[in-house]
Scaffold this motif. Structure first.
Motif, PDB file in Angstrom:
ATOM      1  N   GLU A  99       0.836  -1.195   0.000  1.00 47.54           N
ATOM      2  CA  GLU A  99       0.000   0.000   0.000  1.00 47.54           C
ATOM      3  C   GLU A  99       0.877   1.255   0.000  1.00 47.54           C
ATOM      4  O   GLU A  99       0.605   2.214  -0.732  1.00 47.54           O
ATOM      5  N   TRP A 100       1.938   1.240   0.810  1.00 53.00           N
ATOM      6  CA  TRP A 100       2.850   2.375   0.853  1.00 53.00           C
ATOM      7  C   TRP A 100       3.498   2.572  -0.509  1.00 53.00           C
ATOM      8  O   TRP A 100       3.610   3.703  -0.996  1.00 53.00           O
ATOM      9  N   ASP A 131       2.351   1.667  -3.408  1.00 51.16           N
ATOM     10  CA  ASP A 131       1.330   2.144  -4.347  1.00 51.16           C
ATOM     11  C   ASP A 131       1.105   3.644  -4.190  1.00 51.16           C
ATOM     12  O   ASP A 131       1.008   4.370  -5.180  1.00 51.16           O
ATOM     13  N   LYS A 132       1.057   4.122  -2.952  1.00 56.62           N
ATOM     14  CA  LYS A 132       0.891   5.568  -2.720  1.00 56.62           C
ATOM     15  C   LYS A 132       2.093   6.347  -3.224  1.00 56.62           C
ATOM     16  O   LYS A 132       1.944   7.421  -3.814  1.00 56.62           O
ATOM     17  N   ALA A 168       1.902   6.519  -7.007  1.00 55.49           N
ATOM     18  CA  ALA A 168       0.861   7.460  -7.418  1.00 55.49           C
ATOM     19  C   ALA A 168       1.362   8.902  -7.271  1.00 55.49           C
ATOM     20  O   ALA A 168       1.128   9.741  -8.147  1.00 55.49           O
ATOM     21  N   PHE A 169       2.071   9.190  -6.187  1.00 47.23           N
ATOM     22  CA  PHE A 169       2.634  10.525  -5.996  1.00 47.23           C
ATOM     23  C   PHE A 169       3.673  10.827  -7.074  1.00 47.23           C
ATOM     24  O   PHE A 169       3.712  11.922  -7.629  1.00 47.23           O
ATOM     25  N   LYS A 226       2.180  11.876 -10.285  1.00 49.87           N
ATOM     26  CA  LYS A 226       1.516  13.182 -10.259  1.00 49.87           C
ATOM     27  C   LYS A 226       2.488  14.332 -10.494  1.00 49.87           C
ATOM     28  O   LYS A 226       2.085  15.376 -11.001  1.00 49.87           O
TER      29      LYS A 226
END
Length: 106
Positions: free
Chosen positions: A40-41, A43-44, A47-48, A51
């Motif tokens: 999960e970390w 993946d975040k 995603a950052f 961006k």
């Protein structure tokens, strides 16, 4: 068919098995949540990364090299090994082949 007492015993057994299954499912869900927490970390973080501007992506490589040089100065030896290693290896291999072909070894 089955007597009532046998059916009640089977119903109690079935309820016990269903409780065990529910407990094991809850334990598996908890273990899966613990295992996937680092994912999960990641993946975040990805995603950052997606961006932010592409120019930041290009500047990340030189900044990474500067940070490596500042934080780990003793790893300069690896660069020297990478530069001189093939030359030394070739020289040693050449010397060993000369030693094998010399008249003393015959």
């Amino acid at each position: 068919m089955y007597p009532d007492q046998e059916l009640r015993r089977l119903a109690v057994q079935k309820a016990g098995l269903q409780r065990e299954i529910a407990l094991r499912r809850a334990e598996c869900m908890e273990a899966a949540a613990n295992v996937t927490r680092p994912l999960e970390w990641l993946d975040k973080a990805l995603a950052f990364w997606r961006k932010i501007s592409p120019m930041v992506h290009l500047s990340a490589i030189p900044l990474g090299f500067l940070a490596k040089r500042a934080l780990f100065p003793r790893f300069k030896v690896l660069g020297s090994i990478a530069r001189w290693g093939p030359l030394v290896f070739g020289a040693v291999r050449g010397m060993s082949s000369l030693a094998k072909d010399s008249p003393k070894s015959r």
